[in-house]
Design a protein around this motif. Structure first.
Motif, PDB file in Angstrom:
ATOM      1  N   GLU A 173       0.808  -1.211   0.000  1.00  0.00           N
ATOM      2  CA  GLU A 173       0.000   0.000   0.000  1.00  0.00           C
ATOM      3  C   GLU A 173       0.846   1.268   0.000  1.00  0.00           C
ATOM      4  O   GLU A 173       0.337   2.358  -0.207  1.00  0.00           O
ATOM      5  N   GLU A 174       2.159   1.150   0.266  1.00  0.00           N
ATOM      6  CA  GLU A 174       3.026   2.318   0.298  1.00  0.00           C
ATOM      7  C   GLU A 174       3.861   2.462  -0.975  1.00  0.00           C
ATOM      8  O   GLU A 174       4.638   3.393  -1.100  1.00  0.00           O
ATOM      9  N   GLN A 175       3.709   1.529  -1.915  1.00  0.00           N
ATOM     10  CA  GLN A 175       4.580   1.547  -3.071  1.00  0.00           C
ATOM     11  C   GLN A 175       4.416   2.806  -3.908  1.00  0.00           C
ATOM     12  O   GLN A 175       5.391   3.337  -4.441  1.00  0.00           O
ATOM     13  N   GLY A 176       3.170   3.327  -4.025  1.00  0.00           N
ATOM     14  CA  GLY A 176       2.968   4.541  -4.802  1.00  0.00           C
ATOM     15  C   GLY A 176       3.733   5.710  -4.216  1.00  0.00           C
ATOM     16  O   GLY A 176       4.414   6.451  -4.937  1.00  0.00           O
ATOM     17  N   GLY A 177       3.653   5.869  -2.882  1.00  0.00           N
ATOM     18  CA  GLY A 177       4.387   6.939  -2.225  1.00  0.00           C
ATOM     19  C   GLY A 177       5.885   6.754  -2.332  1.00  0.00           C
ATOM     20  O   GLY A 177       6.641   7.723  -2.475  1.00  0.00           O
ATOM     21  N   TYR A 178       6.316   5.510  -2.270  1.00  0.00           N
ATOM     22  CA  TYR A 178       7.753   5.217  -2.385  1.00  0.00           C
ATOM     23  C   TYR A 178       8.268   5.611  -3.764  1.00  0.00           C
ATOM     24  O   TYR A 178       9.321   6.245  -3.904  1.00  0.00           O
ATOM     25  N   LEU A 179       7.521   5.271  -4.809  1.00  0.00           N
ATOM     26  CA  LEU A 179       7.937   5.613  -6.160  1.00  0.00           C
ATOM     27  C   LEU A 179       7.916   7.121  -6.374  1.00  0.00           C
ATOM     28  O   LEU A 179       8.791   7.684  -7.051  1.00  0.00           O
ATOM     29  N   ALA A 180       6.903   7.804  -5.789  1.00  0.00           N
ATOM     30  CA  ALA A 180       6.849   9.265  -5.900  1.00  0.00           C
ATOM     31  C   ALA A 180       8.059   9.899  -5.226  1.00  0.00           C
ATOM     32  O   ALA A 180       8.623  10.883  -5.732  1.00  0.00           O
ATOM     33  N   ALA A 181       8.492   9.344  -4.089  1.00  0.00           N
ATOM     34  CA  ALA A 181       9.663   9.870  -3.390  1.00  0.00           C
ATOM     35  C   ALA A 181      10.922   9.692  -4.228  1.00  0.00           C
ATOM     36  O   ALA A 181      11.796  10.562  -4.262  1.00  0.00           O
ATOM     37  N   LEU A 182      11.020   8.554  -4.927  1.00  0.00           N
ATOM     38  CA  LEU A 182      12.193   8.312  -5.768  1.00  0.00           C
ATOM     39  C   LEU A 182      12.296   9.346  -6.882  1.00  0.00           C
ATOM     40  O   LEU A 182      13.404   9.721  -7.290  1.00  0.00           O
ATOM     41  N   GLY A 183      11.156   9.827  -7.378  1.00  0.00           N
ATOM     42  CA  GLY A 183      11.164  10.783  -8.468  1.00  0.00           C
ATOM     43  C   GLY A 183      11.036  12.223  -8.028  1.00  0.00           C
ATOM     44  O   GLY A 183      10.873  13.118  -8.870  1.00  0.00           O
ATOM     45  N   ALA A 184      11.113  12.494  -6.715  1.00  0.00           N
ATOM     46  CA  ALA A 184      10.926  13.855  -6.205  1.00  0.00           C
ATOM     47  C   ALA A 184      12.068  14.772  -6.623  1.00  0.00           C
ATOM     48  O   ALA A 184      13.193  14.331  -6.862  1.00  0.00           O
ATOM     49  N   GLN A 185      11.766  16.075  -6.665  1.00  0.00           N
ATOM     50  CA  GLN A 185      12.769  17.064  -7.043  1.00  0.00           C
ATOM     51  C   GLN A 185      13.917  17.132  -6.046  1.00  0.00           C
ATOM     52  O   GLN A 185      15.072  17.328  -6.421  1.00  0.00           O
ATOM     53  N   HIS A 186      13.591  17.008  -4.761  1.00  0.00           N
ATOM     54  CA  HIS A 186      14.596  17.151  -3.708  1.00  0.00           C
ATOM     55  C   HIS A 186      14.567  15.905  -2.823  1.00  0.00           C
ATOM     56  O   HIS A 186      13.517  15.520  -2.320  1.00  0.00           O
ATOM     57  N   ARG A 187      15.730  15.301  -2.625  1.00  0.00           N
ATOM     58  CA  ARG A 187      15.821  14.083  -1.821  1.00  0.00           C
ATOM     59  C   ARG A 187      17.084  14.133  -0.967  1.00  0.00           C
ATOM     60  O   ARG A 187      18.089  14.751  -1.349  1.00  0.00           O
ATOM     61  N   THR A 188      17.023  13.471   0.170  1.00  0.00           N
ATOM     62  CA  THR A 188      18.207  13.314   1.003  1.00  0.00           C
ATOM     63  C   THR A 188      18.457  11.830   1.241  1.00  0.00           C
ATOM     64  O   THR A 188      17.520  11.036   1.348  1.00  0.00           O
ATOM     65  N   ALA A 189      19.715  11.473   1.352  1.00  0.00           N
ATOM     66  CA  ALA A 189      20.090  10.105   1.659  1.00  0.00           C
ATOM     67  C   ALA A 189      19.963   9.863   3.159  1.00  0.00           C
ATOM     68  O   ALA A 189      19.806  10.803   3.948  1.00  0.00           O
ATOM     69  N   VAL A 190      20.034   8.604   3.562  1.00  0.00           N
ATOM     70  CA  VAL A 190      20.029   8.267   4.986  1.00  0.00           C
ATOM     71  C   VAL A 190      21.237   8.931   5.643  1.00  0.00           C
ATOM     72  O   VAL A 190      22.370   8.776   5.190  1.00  0.00           O
ATOM     73  N   GLY A 191      20.987   9.700   6.698  1.00  0.00           N
ATOM     74  CA  GLY A 191      22.047  10.387   7.416  1.00  0.00           C
ATOM     75  C   GLY A 191      22.311  11.802   6.954  1.00  0.00           C
ATOM     76  O   GLY A 191      23.055  12.543   7.603  1.00  0.00           O
TER      77      GLY A 191
END
Length: 319
Positions: A104-122
Motif C-alpha cells: 500500500e506504500e509503493q505509490g508513495g515510495y515511487l513518488a519519493a524516488l522521483g521527487a525534485q529534492h531528496r536526502t540520503a540516509v544520514g
C-alpha cells in the motif's frame, strides 16, 4: 525495539530458517547439509512456515535495485553465511523494516524516488526555495515544489521537513502550504515541522500558527498527529525535536528505546537494545553526522555495551 516475550519461539524458528537459507545459498554447500535441512524442514509445520517467509523475503530483496542482499552475497565466503543470515532474520522479524516497502506504500515510495529534492540516509539539506522561506529536509526524505501564481506548495513525499516561513514578494501574496498524505497545512507566519510517521503525519509548531485543512489552527508550542485527514489531540511540541537541522539529537530524559529509534533513522541497518534496558533515561546532545560516535557516547553515559555483530547490525546490551 526488543522482541516481546511471547514471540521468543517464533524468533528462534525464524533464526533457524535464516541460518538454513544462508547455509544452502553458499556455493560449497554439502549433500549432508541439504539432507539435514530437509530433516529440519519436515520436523514441524512451523519450520515450513518460517522457511516460506524467508524465501518470500529473499524474492523481495532480489527485486530491490542494488542494496543489502548484493552486499551480503558478495561478502567473503567466511562472512557470507553470517551476513545473509543476519539480513534475512532482520527482515523476517521486522517485517522488512525499511528494506521492502509494503504494497500500500509503493505509490508513495515511487513518488519519493522521483521527487525534485531528496536526502540520503544520514543527510540533512537546506532546500533552495524561490522565496524568503527557509526549509530543511531531514534524513531519508523527499519533497516536490509547486510554486505558481496562486500558492507556494511544498509536497512532502517522504520523511520530515522543517520550515521557517518568509514573506512573499509576489503580489498578491501567496499562501505557503505543505501537503503530506493528503493533509494540507497552511503556514500563518510561522516556524513548524512536518513529519510522516508510520501512521499519519505529525505537525509541530514552534512559532506562529498552522491551519490544518479548512478549520483547526495549531498554535505555537503544540503538535498534533493527523490520521486520514483528521487532527488528533494537541500535545506539547519540544524545540529539542528541531535539533536535527544542526545534525544533533538532543535527549532530555529520553528513553533509551526511543533514543535508538531516532538514531536509527540516520544510519543503515539494524539498531536495537536488550528489552531490559528500554526504560533507561538519557540526557545530552549526540551527533547525527557520526552515529558510531553517538553510540560510543551512549556507552560512556550509561551502564551498557555496544555490540557490533556486523557494521550494520548493532545491539545495546547490559554491561
Amino acid at each position: 525495539m526488543g522482541m516481546p516475550e511471547s514471540n521468543a519461539l517464533a524468533f528462534d524458528v525464524l533464526e533457524q530458517a535464516a541460518e538454513w537459507f544462508a547455509t544452502l545459498s553458499a556455493p560449497d554447500v554439502k549433500l549432508a547439509e541439504r539432507q539435514a535441512w530437509q530433516r529440519w524442514l519436515d520436523a514441524a509445520p512451523e519450520h515450513r512456515e518460517a522457511w516460506r517467509r524467508v524465501e518470500h523475503i529473499h524474492t523481495q530483496l532480489h527485486a530491490l535495485p542494488g542494496g543489502p542482499l548484493r552486499a551480503a552475497l558478495s561478502a567473503a565466503p567466511r562472512n557470507r553465511r553470517r551476513a545473509l543470515k543476519t539480513l534475512l532474520l532482520l527482515c523476517a522479524v521486522g517485517g522488512m523494516g525499511a528494506l521492502v516497502v509494503r504494497r500500500e506504500e509503493q505509490g508513495g515510495y515511487l513518488a519519493a524516488l522521483g521527487a525534485q529534492h531528496r536526502t540520503a540516509v544520514g543527510a540533512v539539506a537546506l532546500l533552495p526555495l524561490p522565496d524568503r522561506t527557509q526549509a530543511w529536509l531531514n534524513t531519508d526524505s523527499a519533497a516536490d515544489l509547486a510554486y505558481d501564481d496562486s500558492q507556494r506548495l511544498i509536497v512532502l513525499r517522504r520523511g520530515e521537513i522543517l520550515l521557517h516561513s518568509g514573506a512573499d514578494s509576489h503580489a498578491p501574496a501567496r499562501p505557503l502550504v505543505v501537503e503530506a498524505r493528503g493533509a494540507r497545512l497552511r503556514a500563518l507566519g510561522t516556524r513548524f515541522s512536518v513529519r510522516m510517521m508510520e501512521q499519519g503525519t505529525r505537525l509541530a509548531v514552534y512559532d506562529g500558527a498552522v491551519e490544518v485543512g479548512a478549520g483547526a489552527v495549531v498554535p505555537a508550542g503544540a503538535q498534533v498527529d493527523i490520521v486520514d485527514g483528521k487532527a488528533g489531540a494537541m500535545t506539547p511540541a519540544s524545540e529539542d525535536s528541531t535539533a536535527w537541522s544542526h545534525k544533533l539529537l538532543i535527549a532530555t530524559q529520553m528513553r533509551l528505546d526511543d533514543f535508538l529509534g531516532e538514531l536509527s533513522r540516520y544510519r543503515h541497518g539494524h539498531l536495537s537494545c536488550d528489552p531490559s534496558l528500554a526504560d533507561l533515561r538519557l540526557v545530552g546532545s549526540y551527533p547525527l553526522g557520526d552515529t558510531d560516535q553517538a553510540l560510543d557516547m551512549l556507552q560512556a553515559a550509561l551502564p551498557v555495551r555496544i555490540k557490533r555483530t556486523l557494521s550494520w547490525w548493532v545491539t545495546v546490551t547490559p554491561r
